[in-house]
Motif scaffolding. Structure first.
Motif, PDB file in Angstrom:
ATOM      1  N   ARG A   1      10.511  70.546  59.381  1.00 20.39           N
ATOM      2  CA  ARG A   1      10.583  71.406  58.208  1.00 20.39           C
ATOM      3  C   ARG A   1      11.077  70.642  56.971  1.00 20.39           C
ATOM      4  O   ARG A   1      11.190  71.209  55.886  1.00 20.39           O
ATOM      5  CB  ARG A   1      11.467  72.621  58.493  1.00 20.39           C
ATOM      6  CG  ARG A   1      10.888  73.493  59.595  1.00 20.39           C
ATOM      7  CD  ARG A   1      11.747  74.681  59.922  1.00 20.39           C
ATOM      8  NE  ARG A   1      11.734  75.677  58.861  1.00 20.39           N
ATOM      9  CZ  ARG A   1      12.268  76.897  58.985  1.00 20.39           C
ATOM     10  NH1 ARG A   1      12.846  77.253  60.129  1.00 20.39           N
ATOM     11  NH2 ARG A   1      12.232  77.756  57.980  1.00 20.39           N
TER      12      ARG A   1
ATOM     13  N   LEU B   1      17.338  74.126  61.952  1.00 28.69           N
ATOM     14  CA  LEU B   1      16.070  73.816  61.298  1.00 28.69           C
ATOM     15  C   LEU B   1      15.537  72.498  61.850  1.00 28.69           C
ATOM     16  O   LEU B   1      16.217  71.473  61.781  1.00 28.69           O
ATOM     17  CB  LEU B   1      16.261  73.715  59.782  1.00 28.69           C
ATOM     18  CG  LEU B   1      16.822  74.984  59.108  1.00 28.69           C
ATOM     19  CD1 LEU B   1      17.156  74.706  57.648  1.00 28.69           C
ATOM     20  CD2 LEU B   1      15.821  76.127  59.210  1.00 28.69           C
TER      21      LEU B   1
ATOM     22  N   ASN C   1       9.261  78.097  55.414  1.00 27.55           N
ATOM     23  CA  ASN C   1      10.251  77.592  54.466  1.00 27.55           C
ATOM     24  C   ASN C   1      10.212  78.381  53.164  1.00 27.55           C
ATOM     25  O   ASN C   1      11.250  78.738  52.595  1.00 27.55           O
ATOM     26  CB  ASN C   1      10.002  76.117  54.169  1.00 27.55           C
ATOM     27  CG  ASN C   1      10.384  75.216  55.320  1.00 27.55           C
ATOM     28  OD1 ASN C   1      10.829  75.694  56.362  1.00 27.55           O
ATOM     29  ND2 ASN C   1      10.210  73.920  55.145  1.00 27.55           N
TER      30      ASN C   1
ATOM     31  N   SER D   1      22.219  79.899  55.335  1.00 28.80           N
ATOM     32  CA  SER D   1      21.369  78.826  55.856  1.00 28.80           C
ATOM     33  C   SER D   1      22.170  77.755  56.594  1.00 28.80           C
ATOM     34  O   SER D   1      21.595  76.962  57.350  1.00 28.80           O
ATOM     35  CB  SER D   1      20.555  78.197  54.726  1.00 28.80           C
ATOM     36  OG  SER D   1      21.393  77.707  53.698  1.00 28.80           O
TER      37      SER D   1
ATOM     38  N   PHE E   1      13.514  69.892  51.969  1.00 34.44           N
ATOM     39  CA  PHE E   1      12.846  71.018  52.612  1.00 34.44           C
ATOM     40  C   PHE E   1      11.411  71.112  52.106  1.00 34.44           C
ATOM     41  O   PHE E   1      11.166  71.053  50.902  1.00 34.44           O
ATOM     42  CB  PHE E   1      13.619  72.290  52.256  1.00 34.44           C
ATOM     43  CG  PHE E   1      13.630  73.344  53.318  1.00 34.44           C
ATOM     44  CD1 PHE E   1      13.790  73.027  54.661  1.00 34.44           C
ATOM     45  CD2 PHE E   1      13.507  74.690  52.974  1.00 34.44           C
ATOM     46  CE1 PHE E   1      13.836  74.009  55.630  1.00 34.44           C
ATOM     47  CE2 PHE E   1      13.542  75.675  53.933  1.00 34.44           C
ATOM     48  CZ  PHE E   1      13.707  75.339  55.265  1.00 34.44           C
TER      49      PHE E   1
END
Length: 259
Positions: A175, A171, A189, A166, A182
């Protein structure tokens, strides 16, 4: 003595996955001494401290006056607390690891992490999915945290969970919520979080992880406090931005193996 081949393999995993677990990096006796020191300081609430009630994460007491309101989340400024913590923060194996990772001398940030994380039964909160870089201000989002388990860490006592790879993802801000956690309710997600894995650790095991790797930690459902010693590092060419929180405390240059 540094095992260069093993070190290169560990760094390769970190670059690829965003985190790597190194087993048995700290001798059990030394680890027990670190834990004993942390327990003694927690017992007398040695300042500076961070309380669960002040953060109000899910599961935390609602205020300092509520039941469990004096539950400590972190013993802050581990570097300044005791010589044992300082020695580990600048240990030769850590300096060599960081220098090899960035191909330049490394620096310890005293503004971020630099703490003993505690996870208490009952009043220890869970930590939602996030990236540490969300509140750090450096020239580049290139920092590595070093998490030393001072006792067993499993899912039931609040072990770390990571989303592999990740740290490489772009991102969007949408998000994340206003606190930059998150958003679990978003389908894309939720799908990503299903790839997460827990890091089960024994005392003396260490996790190295990138500041953009998504991670979380659940509540402690056992009857014992969990202790972890955490420091964060960056390369010499990646200083904190002036007048930011990241530049609020003097940093510590690690000894270079090239001098």
């Amino acid at each position: 003595m540094v095992d260069n081949l093993k070190l290169e393999q560990e760094i390769a995993v970190l670059r690829e996955e965003g985190f790597v677990v190194v087993r048995g990096l700290v001798d059990p006796k030394h680890c027990a001494a670190l834990r004993h020191t942390a327990e003694a300081q927690l017992a007398v609430s040695a300042a500076p401290l961070e309380y669960e009630a002040d953060l109000r994460y899910p599961g935390a007491p609602t205020s300092r006056q509520a039941a469990g309101g004096e539950t400590v989340r972190r013993l802050l400024d581990a570097y300044g607390r005791d010589a044992l913590f300082r020695e580990w923060a600048v240990a030769p194996q850590i300096a060599a690891w960081m220098e090899r990772y960035w191909d330049e001398p490394a620096v310890l940030s005293r503004a971020h992490h630099n703490c003993i994380m505690t996870k208490h039964p009952a009043y220890g909160s869970l930590t939602g999915w996030h990236r540490d870089a969300r509140y750090w201000s450096f020239k580049r989002d290139e920092l590595i945290s070093v998490w030393l388990a001072l006792g067993p860490e499993k899912a039931e006592n609040g072990a770390l969970w990571f989303v592999p790879k990740s740290h490489r993802l772009r991102l969007s801000a949408e998000r994340f919520d206003q606190a930059k956690f998150f958003r679990a309710e978003q389908p894309e997600n939720a799908e990503l979080m299903q790839t997460a894995c827990a890091t089960e650790l024994a005392a003396g095991d260490v996790v190295f992880f990138h500041c953009n790797t998504l991670h979380s930690a659940g509540p402690n459902q056992t009857d014992a406090v969990k202790f972890s010693l955490v420091f964060t590092y960056h390369g010499m060419s990646n200083p904190p931005l002036p007048d930011s929180r990241s530049a609020a405390q003097d940093e510590v240059a690690l000894a270079s193996s090239r001098t």
